[in-house]
Design a protein around this motif. Structure first.
Motif, PDB file in Angstrom:
ATOM      1  N   GLY A  33       0.844  -1.179   0.000  1.00 19.60           N
ATOM      2  CA  GLY A  33       0.000   0.000   0.000  1.00 19.60           C
ATOM      3  C   GLY A  33       0.885   1.236   0.000  1.00 19.60           C
ATOM      4  O   GLY A  33       2.087   1.148  -0.202  1.00 19.60           O
ATOM      5  N   PHE A  34       0.293   2.376   0.245  1.00 17.74           N
ATOM      6  CA  PHE A  34       1.082   3.594   0.286  1.00 17.74           C
ATOM      7  C   PHE A  34       0.436   4.601   1.212  1.00 17.74           C
ATOM      8  O   PHE A  34      -0.764   4.562   1.456  1.00 17.74           O
ATOM      9  N   LEU A  35       1.244   5.470   1.729  1.00 15.77           N
ATOM     10  CA  LEU A  35       0.801   6.590   2.546  1.00 15.77           C
ATOM     11  C   LEU A  35       1.045   7.841   1.721  1.00 15.77           C
ATOM     12  O   LEU A  35       2.166   8.090   1.284  1.00 15.77           O
ATOM     13  N   ASN A  36       0.019   8.602   1.463  1.00 16.12           N
ATOM     14  CA  ASN A  36       0.125   9.808   0.659  1.00 16.12           C
ATOM     15  C   ASN A  36       0.104  11.010   1.593  1.00 16.12           C
ATOM     16  O   ASN A  36      -0.842  11.200   2.342  1.00 16.12           O
ATOM     17  N   VAL A  37       1.150  11.827   1.555  1.00 16.06           N
ATOM     18  CA  VAL A  37       1.242  13.043   2.367  1.00 16.06           C
ATOM     19  C   VAL A  37       1.180  14.232   1.423  1.00 16.06           C
ATOM     20  O   VAL A  37       1.970  14.332   0.490  1.00 16.06           O
ATOM     21  N   VAL A  59       7.540  18.870   2.974  1.00 18.68           N
ATOM     22  CA  VAL A  59       7.402  17.918   4.073  1.00 18.68           C
ATOM     23  C   VAL A  59       8.706  17.181   4.274  1.00 18.68           C
ATOM     24  O   VAL A  59       9.319  16.711   3.321  1.00 18.68           O
ATOM     25  N   ALA A  60       9.122  17.080   5.521  1.00 22.55           N
ATOM     26  CA  ALA A  60      10.262  16.233   5.888  1.00 22.55           C
ATOM     27  C   ALA A  60       9.741  15.220   6.898  1.00 22.55           C
ATOM     28  O   ALA A  60       9.067  15.588   7.856  1.00 22.55           O
ATOM     29  N   ILE A  61      10.010  13.968   6.661  1.00 18.39           N
ATOM     30  CA  ILE A  61       9.575  12.925   7.599  1.00 18.39           C
ATOM     31  C   ILE A  61      10.798  12.431   8.341  1.00 18.39           C
ATOM     32  O   ILE A  61      11.737  11.908   7.740  1.00 18.39           O
ATOM     33  N   ARG A  62      10.780  12.630   9.642  1.00 18.67           N
ATOM     34  CA  ARG A  62      11.907  12.232  10.474  1.00 18.67           C
ATOM     35  C   ARG A  62      11.805  10.774  10.881  1.00 18.67           C
ATOM     36  O   ARG A  62      12.796  10.070  10.976  1.00 18.67           O
ATOM     37  N   LYS A  63      10.603  10.302  11.117  1.00 15.03           N
ATOM     38  CA  LYS A  63      10.406   8.944  11.601  1.00 15.03           C
ATOM     39  C   LYS A  63       9.021   8.488  11.196  1.00 15.03           C
ATOM     40  O   LYS A  63       8.060   9.245  11.280  1.00 15.03           O
ATOM     41  N   LEU A  64       8.924   7.246  10.752  1.00 18.83           N
ATOM     42  CA  LEU A  64       7.641   6.654  10.376  1.00 18.83           C
ATOM     43  C   LEU A  64       7.569   5.296  11.033  1.00 18.83           C
ATOM     44  O   LEU A  64       8.430   4.446  10.808  1.00 18.83           O
TER      45      LEU A  64
END
Length: 70
Positions: A33-37, A59-64
């Motif tokens: 699947g995917f996560l759309n931000v 957007v910067a993602i530091r942790k998921l």
């Protein structure tokens, strides 16, 4: 309760880190699947006078993290 903290460059605020928690029902989670931000606000460091980097950044993602909850 979430957290956030101000990010600055040369004493000027340039953004904030924010914690976002999403509760996705187990039956909707798929092996693939995917996560759309998406964001409406994007800026380039060049436009803000921070560097010559003209990329429009939003957007910067530091942790998921994914975890199963009962």
């Amino acid at each position: 309760p979430g957290w956030n903290s101000m990010l600055s460059w040369n004493q000027a605020e340039v953004g904030q880190w924010k914690e976002v928690i999403l509760d996705v029902p187990a039956d909707q989670l798929k092996a693939q699947g995917f996560l759309n931000v998406m964001t409406k606000l994007v800026h380039s460091p060049k436009d803000r006078g921070l560097s010559r980097d003209a990329r429009r950044l939003g957007v910067a993602i530091r942790k998921l993290t994914f975890k199963e909850v009962p």
